[in-house]
Motif scaffolding. Structure first.
Motif, short mmCIF file in Angstrom:
data_model
loop_
_atom_site.label_atom_id
_atom_site.label_comp_id
_atom_site.label_asym_id
_atom_site.label_seq_id
_atom_site.Cartn_x
_atom_site.Cartn_y
_atom_site.Cartn_z
N ARG A 1 0.83 -1.21 0.00
CA ARG A 1 0.00 0.00 0.00
C ARG A 1 0.87 1.26 0.00
O ARG A 1 0.66 2.18 -0.82
N LEU A 2 1.83 1.32 0.90
CA LEU A 2 2.68 2.51 0.99
C LEU A 2 3.58 2.64 -0.23
O LEU A 2 3.80 3.75 -0.74
N PHE A 3 4.11 1.52 -0.69
CA PHE A 3 4.97 1.55 -1.88
C PHE A 3 4.19 2.09 -3.08
O PHE A 3 4.71 2.92 -3.85
N THR A 4 2.94 1.68 -3.23
CA THR A 4 2.11 2.16 -4.33
C THR A 4 1.92 3.67 -4.25
O THR A 4 2.02 4.39 -5.26
N LEU A 5 1.63 4.17 -3.06
CA LEU A 5 1.44 5.61 -2.89
C LEU A 5 2.70 6.39 -3.24
O LEU A 5 2.64 7.42 -3.91
N LEU A 6 3.85 5.91 -2.81
CA LEU A 6 5.10 6.63 -3.03
C LEU A 6 5.54 6.58 -4.49
O LEU A 6 6.04 7.56 -5.05
N VAL A 7 5.34 5.45 -5.13
CA VAL A 7 5.71 5.31 -6.54
C VAL A 7 4.85 6.23 -7.41
O VAL A 7 5.32 6.76 -8.43
N ASN A 8 3.60 6.42 -7.01
CA ASN A 8 2.68 7.24 -7.78
C ASN A 8 2.62 8.69 -7.33
O ASN A 8 1.72 9.43 -7.74
N ASP A 9 3.57 9.11 -6.51
CA ASP A 9 3.66 10.50 -6.04
C ASP A 9 4.76 11.20 -6.81
O ASP A 9 5.96 11.05 -6.47
N PRO A 10 4.44 11.98 -7.85
CA PRO A 10 5.48 12.62 -8.67
C PRO A 10 6.40 13.53 -7.88
O PRO A 10 7.61 13.57 -8.13
N ALA A 11 5.85 14.25 -6.91
CA ALA A 11 6.67 15.17 -6.12
C ALA A 11 7.70 14.40 -5.30
O ALA A 11 8.87 14.79 -5.21
N TYR A 12 7.26 13.30 -4.68
CA TYR A 12 8.19 12.48 -3.88
C TYR A 12 9.24 11.84 -4.77
O TYR A 12 10.43 11.84 -4.44
#
Length: 260
Positions: A152-163
């Motif tokens: 879940r967290l990996f998905t959010l971070l991978v799909n966060d362009p700013a991060y």
């Protein structure tokens, strides 16, 4: 075993041995990210056994089992058995350092404070750092939901362009994002007393054997129960030039490699 394409990789040999072969699920961007397939494979398997307190063991495709890995059995009591990372790889946080632009979002999302992360030492060079765990070979209790939260967290971070732009612009941080995320999740969902460090022979970095200090270097491959091998056989087809191997293991390995 979870595979990307069941038609291209039917895994008939594994099925003949009784393995369950799954079609890999998970976010497309995350699966295309470096080592993202491992994250989603672990989460997918965990969902199948999430209600149990049995031991589940994750082995990277680069891992090899050489003997009974009894050290990975949690006995229905412990939460996890694992090792620190082998190398810091310019990603680990030194004990005195604040959480940087890479680690702070990971820790915040996992719900763990920097001060709660124990100090550990890298396996090869014994460099101190905040909790950062190797996930090549790891045992865990599936009811804790570690791998599902990892995905879940990996998905959010991978799909966060700013991060991604701020924290994962260089190769080390892209390569080891998955490992940093699972480290934070493990630290958040387990207590230090519920985790057990695996001994050297269980989860040995065979790929880094040449870099291991003499005092901690394995004398024989036969002494290991499981190891992360990565490209060892590609670099040393005659493994005896790299590490000593006694019979009957030497002949067995030759047979397995010839059958590949």
């Amino acid at each position: 075993v979870a595979v990307e394409d069941l038609e291209a990789t039917p895994c008939r040999g594994l099925r003949d041995l009784g393995a369950t072969v799954l079609s890999l699920e998970g976010d497309r961007a995350g699966r295309d990210y470096l080592f993202g397939q491992k994250v989603f494979a672990a989460a997918q398997v965990e969902r199948l056994v999430e209600s149990t307190d049995h031991t589940v063991v994750w082995f990277d495709p680069e891992a090899i089992v050489l003997g009974p890995p009894a050290e990975l059995d949690l006995g229905g009591v412990l939460a996890a058995a694992l090792r620190p990372v082998y190398l810091t790889n310019k990603v680990a946080l030194p004990p005195e350092a604040p959480a940087d632009k890479f680690w702070k979002p990971i820790l915040d999302m996992a719900g763990v404070a920097l001060e709660e992360l124990p100090i550990v030492e890298s396996v090869v060079h014994r460099e101190k750092m905040r909790a950062y765990f190797n996930c090549g070979i790891i045992a865990y209790r599936p009811s804790l939901g570690i791998c599902r939260e990892w995905a879940r967290l990996f998905t959010l971070l991978v799909n966060d362009p700013a991060y991604q732009k701020a924290a994962c612009a260089d190769a080390p941080h892209r390569v080891f994002l998955h490992q940093a995320v699972v480290s934070a999740v493990i630290a958040a969902r387990t207590k230090e007393g519920d985790r057990r460090w695996l001994p050297s022979e269980c989860g040995y970095p065979l790929n880094l054997h040449g870099e291991m200090p003499a005092a901690r270097k394995a004398a024989r491959l036969n002494d290991l129960s499981c190891a992360v091998a990565e490209q060892v056989w590609d670099k040393w087809p005659d493994l005896s030039t790299y590490i000593h191997v006694d019979e009957p293991l030497a002949s067995w390995l030759d047979e397995q490699l010839a059958a590949r």
